[in-house]
Design a protein around this motif. Sequence first.
Motif, PDB file in Angstrom:
ATOM      1  N   GLY A 111       0.692  -1.194   0.162  1.00 38.97           N
ATOM      2  CA  GLY A 111      -0.177  -0.162  -0.124  1.00 38.97           C
ATOM      3  C   GLY A 111       1.156   0.887  -0.296  1.00 38.97           C
ATOM      4  O   GLY A 111       2.305   1.060   0.956  1.00 38.97           O
ATOM      5  N   ARG A 112       0.366   2.472  -0.527  1.00 41.74           N
ATOM      6  CA  ARG A 112       1.141   3.457  -1.065  1.00 41.74           C
ATOM      7  C   ARG A 112       0.428   4.034   0.218  1.00 41.74           C
ATOM      8  O   ARG A 112      -0.045   4.522   0.596  1.00 41.74           O
ATOM      9  CB  ARG A 112       1.031   4.080  -2.671  1.00 41.74           C
ATOM     10  N   ILE A 113       2.337   5.139   1.116  1.00 44.28           N
ATOM     11  CA  ILE A 113       1.611   5.512   1.936  1.00 44.28           C
ATOM     12  C   ILE A 113       2.226   6.951   1.404  1.00 44.28           C
ATOM     13  O   ILE A 113       3.182   7.418   1.212  1.00 44.28           O
ATOM     14  CB  ILE A 113       3.145   5.297   3.711  1.00 44.28           C
ATOM     15  N   GLU A 173       9.197   5.795  -3.405  1.00 45.68           N
ATOM     16  CA  GLU A 173       7.968   6.102  -2.872  1.00 45.68           C
ATOM     17  C   GLU A 173       7.844   5.266  -1.387  1.00 45.68           C
ATOM     18  O   GLU A 173       8.960   4.266  -1.518  1.00 45.68           O
ATOM     19  CB  GLU A 173       7.184   5.400  -3.641  1.00 45.68           C
ATOM     20  N   VAL A 174       7.405   5.033  -1.145  1.00 42.92           N
ATOM     21  CA  VAL A 174       7.566   4.176   0.432  1.00 42.92           C
ATOM     22  C   VAL A 174       5.839   3.511   1.375  1.00 42.92           C
ATOM     23  O   VAL A 174       4.676   4.238   0.620  1.00 42.92           O
ATOM     24  CB  VAL A 174       7.036   5.085   1.474  1.00 42.92           C
ATOM     25  N   LEU A 175       6.130   1.904   0.614  1.00 41.46           N
ATOM     26  CA  LEU A 175       5.220   1.287   0.190  1.00 41.46           C
ATOM     27  C   LEU A 175       4.741   0.584   2.113  1.00 41.46           C
ATOM     28  O   LEU A 175       6.049  -0.050   2.467  1.00 41.46           O
ATOM     29  CB  LEU A 175       5.599   0.534  -0.790  1.00 41.46           C
ATOM     30  N   ALA A 176       3.949   0.004   2.465  1.00 42.41           N
ATOM     31  CA  ALA A 176       3.249  -0.555   3.310  1.00 42.41           C
ATOM     32  C   ALA A 176       3.407  -1.878   3.076  1.00 42.41           C
ATOM     33  O   ALA A 176       2.600  -2.339   1.740  1.00 42.41           O
ATOM     34  CB  ALA A 176       2.646  -0.121   4.471  1.00 42.41           C
ATOM     35  N   THR A 177       4.064  -3.473   3.354  1.00 45.66           N
ATOM     36  CA  THR A 177       3.689  -4.389   2.650  1.00 45.66           C
ATOM     37  C   THR A 177       4.116  -5.450   3.903  1.00 45.66           C
ATOM     38  O   THR A 177       3.525  -5.324   4.842  1.00 45.66           O
ATOM     39  CB  THR A 177       4.885  -4.768   2.050  1.00 45.66           C
ATOM     40  N   ARG A 178       3.297  -6.601   3.025  1.00 47.90           N
ATOM     41  CA  ARG A 178       3.581  -7.674   4.025  1.00 47.90           C
ATOM     42  C   ARG A 178       4.576  -8.972   4.326  1.00 47.90           C
ATOM     43  O   ARG A 178       5.193  -9.122   3.400  1.00 47.90           O
ATOM     44  CB  ARG A 178       1.798  -8.534   3.605  1.00 47.90           C
ATOM     45  N   SER A 179       4.346  -9.835   5.076  1.00 47.73           N
ATOM     46  CA  SER A 179       5.601 -10.141   5.670  1.00 47.73           C
ATOM     47  C   SER A 179       5.764 -11.114   4.114  1.00 47.73           C
ATOM     48  O   SER A 179       7.226 -11.817   4.027  1.00 47.73           O
ATOM     49  CB  SER A 179       5.976 -10.832   6.729  1.00 47.73           C
ATOM     50  N   ASP A 180       4.461 -12.113   3.890  1.00 52.32           N
ATOM     51  CA  ASP A 180       4.383 -12.754   2.642  1.00 52.32           C
ATOM     52  C   ASP A 180       5.138 -12.675   0.991  1.00 52.32           C
ATOM     53  O   ASP A 180       4.546 -12.849   0.511  1.00 52.32           O
ATOM     54  CB  ASP A 180       3.064 -13.672   2.430  1.00 52.32           C
ATOM     55  N   LEU A 181       5.464 -11.065   0.977  1.00 53.73           N
ATOM     56  CA  LEU A 181       5.404 -10.481  -0.059  1.00 53.73           C
ATOM     57  C   LEU A 181       6.698 -11.124  -1.106  1.00 53.73           C
ATOM     58  O   LEU A 181       6.193 -11.435  -2.164  1.00 53.73           O
ATOM     59  CB  LEU A 181       5.922  -9.116  -0.421  1.00 53.73           C
TER      60      LEU A 181
END
Length: 409
Positions: free
Chosen positions: A118-120, A139-147
Amino acid sequence: MTNTPRRPQWRQALTLPSHARLGPADVARVGAAGLRARPLRVFLSAVGIAIGIAAMLAVVGISASSRADLDRALDRLGTNLLTVSPGNTMYGTDAQLPKTSVLMLDRIAPVRSVSEVGRIDAHAYRNDHVPSGQTGSIEVLATRSDLLRTLGGKVTTGSWLNGATARYPAVVLGAKAARRLDVRTPGVRIWLGDTWFGVAGILDPVPLAKELDTAALVGWPAAQRYLGFDGHPTFVYVRSAEPDVEAVRSVLAATTNPEAPNEVRVSRPSDALAAQRATDRTLGALLLGLGAVALLVGGIGVANTMVISVLERRPEIGLRRSLGASRGQIRLQFLTESLLLSTLGGLGGLLLGIGVTAGYAAAQSWPTMVPAWAMAGGLGATLLIGAVAGLYPAVQASRLSPTEALTVP
């Protein structure tokens, strides 16, 4: 018994001997002798042809090497990765994907794994003294650990976010983002938003998710806690079973956002690769056109060399005609010279083109691919150039009579 009349002696004296036949070895030797007599002119003409052949071969070889590298990446990562992103609303504004997108898509039976970023609204800086406008397009992106498991990505150095570090101010940098921030090893801190984040790792380039290469990735919980992330994903990556890719793709939009499936954009890596290869073909056609121009210039050089050779060697032609050489033999001699000259240029062009392709492919860490049809076509083009460029001078040389050729103007 009748006596057969004998031919008069004066008729026997007027009988001319037939022309001696030249074997292939004789033709090649005579043609090579003409080239050896003018080494500098022959060299310059051969270079013109070599540049054209090398240009054509390098274009085809570099393009083939690039495609081989893409195919190798696809074989490793697979073509079953689908990307879901927000489209536009009916009013033309930017849409949003639901926060439950991953949970909804994970219910599709053929889906093997799914993850999201997700874009922050924040920027990453090397330190807190860098002016705010110098973002470096990171860009700063929120991410999941399974990416990484879903994308098949790898960490160059350091470690990926896990269940613990995803909750705290830790960040993993994409390959280009790390270079722009001048971060080479984990353990340093960068200024992200209004908080210091520790660099946990640096990623390898991700061929099928280029947006990650220029991004700073933080854990989903940390993004919500420290950076005010709203929880709406910007990209959702879906890995499905190979035989069911098209079936999964057809239901992704409706499954992601049942209320407004028209506001969901679904893409596939192969679509982007097809567009990239179409661009490569367009560029390849342009460069092949430039190579054809270089070949034309080389052919004109060969024709010029042969015409001048005919003018300079009129006495030689007259002497050979006086000694019994036929028009066909003179024509064959000069045509052979032209073909040998073009062949020298073609062989030099093949070596140069292969060398350029191998050097560029090695610099890009690609496999070196030079198609056999390209090499055969390049050599065939040189022979065609030699035949066309040498035909007119050969015909002109054969038309010279012995007296005309021996007469010094």
